[in-house]
Structures are given as structure tokens and as C-alpha cells.
Design a protein around this motif. Sequence first.
Motif, PDB file in Angstrom:
ATOM      1  N   UNK A  75       0.837  -1.209   0.000  1.00  0.00           N
ATOM      2  CA  UNK A  75       0.000   0.000   0.000  1.00  0.00           C
ATOM      3  C   UNK A  75       0.869   1.255   0.000  1.00  0.00           C
ATOM      4  N   UNK A  76       1.893   1.284   0.857  1.00  0.00           N
ATOM      5  CA  UNK A  76       2.779   2.455   0.907  1.00  0.00           C
ATOM      6  C   UNK A  76       3.556   2.620  -0.390  1.00  0.00           C
ATOM      7  N   UNK A  77       3.960   1.506  -0.986  1.00  0.00           N
ATOM      8  CA  UNK A  77       4.697   1.591  -2.260  1.00  0.00           C
ATOM      9  C   UNK A  77       3.790   2.158  -3.353  1.00  0.00           C
ATOM     10  N   UNK A  78       2.530   1.761  -3.366  1.00  0.00           N
ATOM     11  CA  UNK A  78       1.606   2.267  -4.377  1.00  0.00           C
ATOM     12  C   UNK A  78       1.349   3.762  -4.197  1.00  0.00           C
ATOM     13  N   UNK A  79       1.241   4.221  -2.948  1.00  0.00           N
ATOM     14  CA  UNK A  79       1.030   5.647  -2.704  1.00  0.00           C
ATOM     15  C   UNK A  79       2.265   6.454  -3.087  1.00  0.00           C
ATOM     16  N   UNK A  80       3.447   5.919  -2.813  1.00  0.00           N
ATOM     17  CA  UNK A  80       4.671   6.621  -3.211  1.00  0.00           C
ATOM     18  C   UNK A  80       4.770   6.719  -4.736  1.00  0.00           C
ATOM     19  N   UNK A  81       4.409   5.650  -5.430  1.00  0.00           N
ATOM     20  CA  UNK A  81       4.422   5.694  -6.890  1.00  0.00           C
ATOM     21  C   UNK A  81       3.394   6.694  -7.408  1.00  0.00           C
ATOM     22  N   UNK A  82       2.269   6.829  -6.700  1.00  0.00           N
ATOM     23  CA  UNK A  82       1.257   7.807  -7.099  1.00  0.00           C
ATOM     24  C   UNK A  82       1.805   9.228  -6.995  1.00  0.00           C
ATOM     25  N   UNK A 123       6.528  16.925 -11.846  1.00  0.00           N
ATOM     26  CA  UNK A 123       6.851  17.445 -13.170  1.00  0.00           C
ATOM     27  C   UNK A 123       8.322  17.177 -13.485  1.00  0.00           C
ATOM     28  N   UNK A 124       8.793  17.716 -14.605  1.00  0.00           N
ATOM     29  CA  UNK A 124      10.166  17.452 -15.039  1.00  0.00           C
ATOM     30  C   UNK A 124      11.201  18.049 -14.097  1.00  0.00           C
ATOM     31  N   UNK A 125      10.848  19.114 -13.377  1.00  0.00           N
ATOM     32  CA  UNK A 125      11.779  19.732 -12.434  1.00  0.00           C
ATOM     33  C   UNK A 125      11.734  19.097 -11.050  1.00  0.00           C
ATOM     34  N   UNK A 126      10.857  18.114 -10.847  1.00  0.00           N
ATOM     35  CA  UNK A 126      10.764  17.446  -9.558  1.00  0.00           C
ATOM     36  C   UNK A 126       9.781  18.067  -8.605  1.00  0.00           C
ATOM     37  N   UNK A 127       8.932  18.989  -9.061  1.00  0.00           N
ATOM     38  CA  UNK A 127       7.957  19.656  -8.196  1.00  0.00           C
ATOM     39  C   UNK A 127       6.615  18.938  -8.249  1.00  0.00           C
ATOM     40  N   UNK A 128       5.901  18.994  -7.138  1.00  0.00           N
ATOM     41  CA  UNK A 128       4.534  18.475  -7.059  1.00  0.00           C
ATOM     42  C   UNK A 128       3.592  19.659  -7.231  1.00  0.00           C
ATOM     43  N   UNK A 129       3.158  19.885  -8.464  1.00  0.00           N
ATOM     44  CA  UNK A 129       2.331  21.049  -8.748  1.00  0.00           C
ATOM     45  C   UNK A 129       0.873  20.839  -8.323  1.00  0.00           C
ATOM     46  N   UNK A 130       0.384  19.619  -8.356  1.00  0.00           N
ATOM     47  CA  UNK A 130      -1.010  19.344  -7.984  1.00  0.00           C
ATOM     48  C   UNK A 130      -1.109  19.174  -6.462  1.00  0.00           C
ATOM     49  N   UNK A 131      -2.020  19.897  -5.804  1.00  0.00           N
ATOM     50  CA  UNK A 131      -2.147  19.763  -4.345  1.00  0.00           C
ATOM     51  C   UNK A 131      -2.549  18.345  -3.936  1.00  0.00           C
ATOM     52  N   UNK A 132      -2.175  17.982  -2.733  1.00  0.00           N
ATOM     53  CA  UNK A 132      -2.520  16.645  -2.232  1.00  0.00           C
ATOM     54  C   UNK A 132      -4.028  16.465  -2.105  1.00  0.00           C
ATOM     55  N   UNK A 133      -4.754  17.551  -1.816  1.00  0.00           N
ATOM     56  CA  UNK A 133      -6.207  17.441  -1.698  1.00  0.00           C
ATOM     57  C   UNK A 133      -6.840  17.014  -3.020  1.00  0.00           C
ATOM     58  N   UNK A 134      -6.352  17.560  -4.118  1.00  0.00           N
ATOM     59  CA  UNK A 134      -6.896  17.178  -5.416  1.00  0.00           C
ATOM     60  C   UNK A 134      -6.514  15.744  -5.771  1.00  0.00           C
ATOM     61  N   UNK A 167      -2.091   9.604   4.875  1.00  0.00           N
ATOM     62  CA  UNK A 167      -1.260   8.606   4.192  1.00  0.00           C
ATOM     63  C   UNK A 167      -0.552   9.209   2.987  1.00  0.00           C
ATOM     64  N   UNK A 168      -1.230  10.111   2.271  1.00  0.00           N
ATOM     65  CA  UNK A 168      -0.595  10.792   1.158  1.00  0.00           C
ATOM     66  C   UNK A 168       0.512  11.722   1.654  1.00  0.00           C
ATOM     67  N   UNK A 169       0.290  12.353   2.797  1.00  0.00           N
ATOM     68  CA  UNK A 169       1.338  13.215   3.348  1.00  0.00           C
ATOM     69  C   UNK A 169       2.576  12.387   3.718  1.00  0.00           C
ATOM     70  N   UNK A 170       2.341  11.206   4.280  1.00  0.00           N
ATOM     71  CA  UNK A 170       3.485  10.334   4.603  1.00  0.00           C
ATOM     72  C   UNK A 170       4.207   9.879   3.340  1.00  0.00           C
ATOM     73  N   UNK A 171       3.442   9.580   2.270  1.00  0.00           N
ATOM     74  CA  UNK A 171       4.068   9.192   1.002  1.00  0.00           C
ATOM     75  C   UNK A 171       4.868  10.348   0.412  1.00  0.00           C
ATOM     76  N   UNK A 192      17.166  13.017  -5.969  1.00  0.00           N
ATOM     77  CA  UNK A 192      17.956  14.176  -5.556  1.00  0.00           C
ATOM     78  C   UNK A 192      17.266  14.980  -4.460  1.00  0.00           C
ATOM     79  N   UNK A 193      18.055  15.648  -3.646  1.00  0.00           N
ATOM     80  CA  UNK A 193      17.534  16.413  -2.522  1.00  0.00           C
ATOM     81  C   UNK A 193      16.695  17.566  -3.049  1.00  0.00           C
ATOM     82  N   UNK A 194      15.511  17.724  -2.499  1.00  0.00           N
ATOM     83  CA  UNK A 194      14.601  18.781  -2.917  1.00  0.00           C
ATOM     84  C   UNK A 194      13.485  18.307  -3.803  1.00  0.00           C
ATOM     85  N   UNK A 195      13.506  17.040  -4.239  1.00  0.00           N
ATOM     86  CA  UNK A 195      12.451  16.521  -5.088  1.00  0.00           C
ATOM     87  C   UNK A 195      11.174  16.361  -4.270  1.00  0.00           C
ATOM     88  N   UNK A 196      10.041  16.556  -4.918  1.00  0.00           N
ATOM     89  CA  UNK A 196       8.755  16.450  -4.246  1.00  0.00           C
ATOM     90  C   UNK A 196       8.302  17.732  -3.581  1.00  0.00           C
TER      91      UNK A 196
END
Length: 492
Positions: free
Chosen positions: A153-160, A166-177, A192-196, A205-209
Motif C-alpha cells: 500500500x505504501x509503495x503504491x502511494x509513493x508511486x502515485x 513534473x520534469x523539475x521534480x515539483x509536485x504542482x497538484x495539491x494533495x487534496x486534489x 497517508x498521502x502526506x506520509x508518502x 535528488x535532494x529537494x524533489x517532491x
Amino acid sequence: MKQSLQLRTSQHLALTPQLQQSIRLLQLSTLELHQEIEQILGDNPLLERLDDPLDRSVRLLADGAINNAPASGEAPPAPGQQAEGEGAPAQEGEGFEGGADNDRSDADWSEGGAPSSGSGGEDEDGRPQLEACAITLREHLMEQVREATLSARDRALAELVIDALDDNGYLEEPLDEIHARLPEELDIEIDELRCALALVQSMDPVGVGARSAAECLALQIRRMPGVPMVTRRMALKIVEGYLSWFAQREYSKLKKALDCDDEDLREVQAVVRQCNPHPGAAFASNVSDYVVPDVIVRRSKSGWAVTLNPDVMPRLRVNSLYASLLKRGKSEAQMGAQMQEAKWLIKNMRQRFDTILRVAEAIVERQRNFFSHGAVAMRPLVLREIADTLGLHESTISRVTTQKYMLTPHGMFELKYFFGSHVATEAGGEASSTAIRALIAQLTGAEDPRNPLSDSKIAEMLGEQGMVIARRTVAKYREALKIPPVSLRKSL
């Protein structure tokens, strides 16, 4: 009004198919030219290329073994036997290039072309090497997920979460969406998404996500080794609360808000500058575009010599077998038309490179000071000046100088680089805009970082050298050189 028929004679310019092909070949770049030639070679069997770029490529058989046979499919001569055509008289009608009534240059254009692909006594093999596939950011992160000890389950959430980067490593879509898009029957909580996300942010690389530039820099500062605690705390406070002031170099406001001096702020600035605001950009699969020069300029005893680059000059000729059939009258009318098209192409190719060479020589003749002293010695030049010198139209010069490149001791330049507007001088002369841009780059490069030069000051300094130029023109040239304004060039 009475209708009547009248016969009049008039003159008008008609573009023949040969002239249309000559104009089209002249405006093509080197890459587009070779693509055009490959298309014509596929349509016209009477035309063949002597410098096939795949001659020295590795050819594999059906079972995967290397095929050592010649590319032409002919068996190599046995030892002690004479090679085919070596020392033997040529057959009758072997090609247009050997006929007495035909111009050899129209049938075989190999003079000045690239040298034939032979060993030449070299030890290294010239076969092209295969390039390994570059790993993507997603593959790099997924490899770390597989190595971690996680539940399914945790592996699937991390893959999600990884798929949402994006290509720069940023999470542009909010976790709520992201949480709202998940099926309700999975019963996944937002925590659980916050933990993932926290798991992804702990990866390399450091700073991804990160969800913002401030969070990306903060993640890197927290994991940066060898930073004193006071400096680390102050750097985190800047990126989390005063990043806009830091970007605009409002050092006085930062010192007042942080209650620090110049030395402390200088240490914090060094820490922040070590961070990478785009951690995923290193895994981007951007392929560099390499420019091949059409002409090469070298210094010789008599001055500057201009030569065509033989590597971009294709060697074409008419197929000797079809040429002999045409001589004997054993061909169809369509083959005769294809023969004429092949001769037109060979002639237009030579004319294309001759025109490029003439234009390049005229440019070098007028810009000798540039080749001797650099961009600051560039003189004003317009297309009409070259056109009047060579007896050509301005549109022809424009086609020749577009996407054609010249290799010089100062670097690679497009031919259009040597043309530019002019600025009046106090002595009544003219100065090239390229030379003024080079002077602006020199002035800003030698300025005091603590007291950089403003656009007005640069205009004043250029005026002292006799160049009448406005502040807005300086700002335009500075922006074209991608030089930041004075507020962004100031440092502690």
C-alpha cells in the motif's frame, strides 16, 4: 462598349523548375539539405551518392553476427586477384562523367567533397558507438522505492506521488486534489498521502517532491552538511519568509528583519546559492543541438582564408549503368527526364556552395577587424553592401546568410551575425550595434559588484568614447545580452 480581341507582346520573368530548385536549395540549412538529398535519392534512381554516411556502420546478419561484406553487396576480391576495374579499361558508356561530349562536373561532383572513408593508417575504428539510454527522474525514484522496505500500500502511494511530479521534480497538484481523485473504496486518508510525500522528499535528488521553490530550497538546506546551526537557521528563515527580498537583493531589509550584519548575510547567501531550485532538471532528456559550420575561416600568411567545410558537401554523381543505357537509346522517356533532373541537382548543388563561399569571402573582407580584434571591432554592415559587391539580389544574400554558420577563431557564428545596424558617433562616423553590445558586456563584466553600473552610467561611459546612445538603447542591448538590471547585479 464593343468587345474585341487584341494580340499583345510583353516580357515577364518566369521561374523555370531549375531556377526554383536552385532557390530552394540555397535557403535550406545543412540538415535540411541532407534530408532533401535523401528524399531525391529515393525518388531518382539515376542519382547516387558517393559519401554514404552509413558506409562504415556496423551491419548485422539475421542471426546477430557482424556482416563483414562490403556495403555494396559485392564480394571482396580474393588475394592475388585484381580488383574489379583496377587497371582494366573502362567499359563503353560507363557514365556521363567519362564521356567526351559531356561536362564531367555536371555528372560527378566530387571535387572538394569529403574524403573517402578509408582506414588511412588510423588505429581507431570509425564505427559509430551506441549511446546508452538516459535514466529519467521517475525511473530513478522508482528504483529507490523498490529498494526501500515498504508495504504494498505504501509503495503504491509513493508511486502515485512520483507520477504527479513534473520534469523539475515539483509536485504542482495539491494533495487534496490527488486525494479527491482516488476511489472511495480504497479508503485512503489524506495523512497517508502526506506520509508518502514525505517519503519522496527524503529521496535523492535532494529537494524533489517540493510544492514550491521555498520548500525545495528548505529541504536542501536542512540536509546540507557542514553548515553551522546559526547560519542554517537564518538561511531557512530567509527561504521560508523573505525569499522575494533575497531574489531582489534587498539586503538592507534583510539585515533589519534578521538583525544581522553583512558578514552573516554573506554566509547565508553562500549557503542558499549552493541549492538547486530545479532538482529534477538533471534527469531531463534534452538532446544538445550541434551546429556544423558551412565555411571555416583560418589565418594564413596572406591574411584570413575562407574555405568550405568538406564534411557538409555531399558527393553526387549520375549512375553509370543508367547513363550507358541512355547513350544506347535503351531507356524510356521518363528515364531521360530523371537524368536531366539529376544533372540539374548536381549543378545547383555546386552553385549553392559557390554562392555561400563568395558571400563568406565578402563578409570576411569587410569584417577583418572582427577576426583580428574581436566583437568590439565589428563594423556596420547591411545586406545591400554585399549584394552590390557580388552582383546579387538582397533576397539571395538573405537566403545565403540564414541558418548558415561560419567557424572562426572566436567561435561559431551564423552569417547573419556579421550584419547589424549602426549608431552614430560624435566624429560623424558609425559604430556597429554588435560592437556596442560587446562594449556593454565588457563594462558590466569589469564593474564593482558592490556598486554596479546603471544603464545611464553605461550610456554616459559610451558617450565618453564618442558613441551617441540613449539609456533605453543600452537597456535594450543589455536585455538582449541577458544581463540582469543593476538591482540584481548588486552583491554584498
